[in-house]
Design a protein around this motif. Structure first.
Motif, mmCIF file in Angstrom:
data_model
loop_
_atom_site.group_PDB
_atom_site.id
_atom_site.type_symbol
_atom_site.label_atom_id
_atom_site.label_comp_id
_atom_site.label_asym_id
_atom_site.label_seq_id
_atom_site.Cartn_x
_atom_site.Cartn_y
_atom_site.Cartn_z
ATOM 1 N N LYS A 100 1.260 -3.178 -1.219
ATOM 2 C CA LYS A 100 1.105 -3.028 0.222
ATOM 3 C C LYS A 100 -0.377 -2.955 0.609
ATOM 4 O O LYS A 100 -1.178 -2.356 -0.111
ATOM 5 C CB LYS A 100 1.832 -1.774 0.704
ATOM 6 C CG LYS A 100 3.339 -1.784 0.444
ATOM 7 C CD LYS A 100 4.026 -2.842 1.296
ATOM 8 C CE LYS A 100 5.540 -2.798 1.126
ATOM 9 N NZ LYS A 100 6.225 -3.766 1.991
ATOM 10 N N ASN A 123 -1.898 -1.176 2.683
ATOM 11 C CA ASN A 123 -2.402 0.181 2.937
ATOM 12 C C ASN A 123 -2.434 1.057 1.692
ATOM 13 O O ASN A 123 -2.741 2.245 1.762
ATOM 14 C CB ASN A 123 -1.552 0.870 4.014
ATOM 15 C CG ASN A 123 -0.086 0.990 3.612
ATOM 16 O OD1 ASN A 123 0.345 0.396 2.631
ATOM 17 N ND2 ASN A 123 0.677 1.759 4.374
ATOM 18 N N ASP A 135 6.388 0.290 -1.988
ATOM 19 C CA ASP A 135 5.614 1.020 -0.987
ATOM 20 C C ASP A 135 5.489 2.475 -1.430
ATOM 21 O O ASP A 135 6.445 3.062 -1.951
ATOM 22 C CB ASP A 135 6.339 0.940 0.357
ATOM 23 C CG ASP A 135 5.470 1.411 1.508
ATOM 24 O OD1 ASP A 135 4.296 1.760 1.271
ATOM 25 O OD2 ASP A 135 5.967 1.422 2.644
ATOM 26 N N SER A 145 -3.389 0.094 -6.126
ATOM 27 C CA SER A 145 -3.161 -1.266 -5.653
ATOM 28 C C SER A 145 -2.938 -2.247 -6.800
ATOM 29 O O SER A 145 -3.641 -2.235 -7.811
ATOM 30 C CB SER A 145 -4.347 -1.731 -4.811
ATOM 31 O OG SER A 145 -4.113 -3.026 -4.302
#
Length: 323
Positions: free
Chosen positions: A182, A184, A157, A190
């Motif tokens: 994650k 978000n 994270d 990502s």
């Protein structure tokens, strides 16, 4: 993404602890003297570790916010159960200051915590083995270092600037598979989810602190991969402060500009990488003796209650604690 084995272990964890809560608690309290006598017969390593986790040396009084052992906060549930596992051996009227969750500062009064910042004045932070189901999951690794993919991996994270700084530093390195799985996470950071077993196929695994300690550090050091990380700034029951750079892990600069250099070096010196891995594995083994882990946990609490003036010490047990 939990495996079937991990889910089964979680169910067993809760079932066992619920049954302990249902059982007459007086049964546990009657066993305290015998458990302490057994703990007293432990070796010097047990004494050293209990006094490392509980560094208190002077008499103190619980704070006005202290809670009775039979009124412990029940959430988060794993923290509650990890404390109650040993607290149930003591008088339920005893008082304790406790702080569940991630602790970023040393408490003002002696308090039971999961973690503490690494610095000299940390006596009030009495470490217990909280949230152990999550933090002390160290699965076996059957793949030899030489048979792993010669690349770096990290997943996590993006909950602090250090992690984002790392991803920025390695973004263009072809041998680095690093990012956040994650939902978000910004698109540029990502990456797909990788399980622990999938990450174990990489020779180099990066460990980065999050809100406090890095959750993945224990299983990395227990694997056949080489751990790369900056110097730790927090510690838990794993005693991260006692890890030695160059002995148990490969240190990284705060700006992570040395990742390429470190990987290149160990690709050319695999025997040295395996020496560090062996030392890391040996460090992890000290937490595998469940009898000793339980003895230390019980003695950490016992010392807390003696120094808080709430119980009179048994002379032999106290002599063992003081050495």
């Amino acid at each position: 993404m939990a495996t079937i084995q991990r889910t089964t272990a979680r169910v067993f964890y809760y079932a066992r602890n619920v049954l302990r809560d249902i059982a007459p608690q007086a049964l546990f309290r009657r066993r305290l003297a015998g458990r302490l006598e057994q703990a007293r017969l432990s070796d010097q390593a047990v004494r050293r570790r209990l006094n490392y986790y509980n560094k208190l040396q002077h008499v103190f009084s619980p704070s006005p916010a202290a809670v009775r052992l039979d009124k412990l906060p029940s959430t988060p549930t794993m923290y509650y159960y990890d404390l109650k596992e040993f607290a149930r051996y003591f008088d339920p009227a005893l008082l304790v200051d406790v702080e569940f969750g991630d602790v970023i500062d040393v408490p003002k009064v002696p308090t039971l915590v999961k973690d503490r910042p690494i610095h000299a004045d940390d006596e009030n932070a009495v470490i217990m083995k909280f949230n152990k189901f999550r933090h002390f999951y160290m699965p076996a690794d059957a793949t030899a270092f030489a048979d792993k993919r010669p690349a770096v991996v990290w997943r996590g994270d993006l909950n602090n600037p250090k992690r984002t700084r790392f991803l920025d530093a390695v973004r263009d390195l072809p041998f680095c598979d690093a990012g956040s799985h994650k939902p978000n996470a910004p698109a540029e950071y990502s990456k797909p989810f990788l399980s622990i077993s999938q990450q174990q196929h990489y020779r180099y695994i990066v460990s980065l602190e999050g809100n406090d300690v890095a959750t993945n550090l224990k299983w990395i050091l227990n694997s056949n991969s080489l751990c790369l990380m900056p110097l730790p700034t927090y510690e838990t029951w794993f005693a991260e402060k006692q890890l030695e750079a160059g002995v148990h892990y490969v240190p990284l600069d705060p700006d992570f500009a040395d990742v390429t250099e470190k990987v290149r070096y160990f690709e050319h010196h695999p025997a040295e990488a395996q020496r560090i891995i062996a030392a890391a594995n040996a460090y992890c083994r000290q937490f595998s003796n469940e009898q000793e882990e339980q003895a230390i946990s019980l003695l950490v609490l016992y010392k807390y209650f003696v120094l808080s003036g709430q119980i009179k010490p048994d002379p032999e047990v106290w002599r063992f604690i003081q050495g």
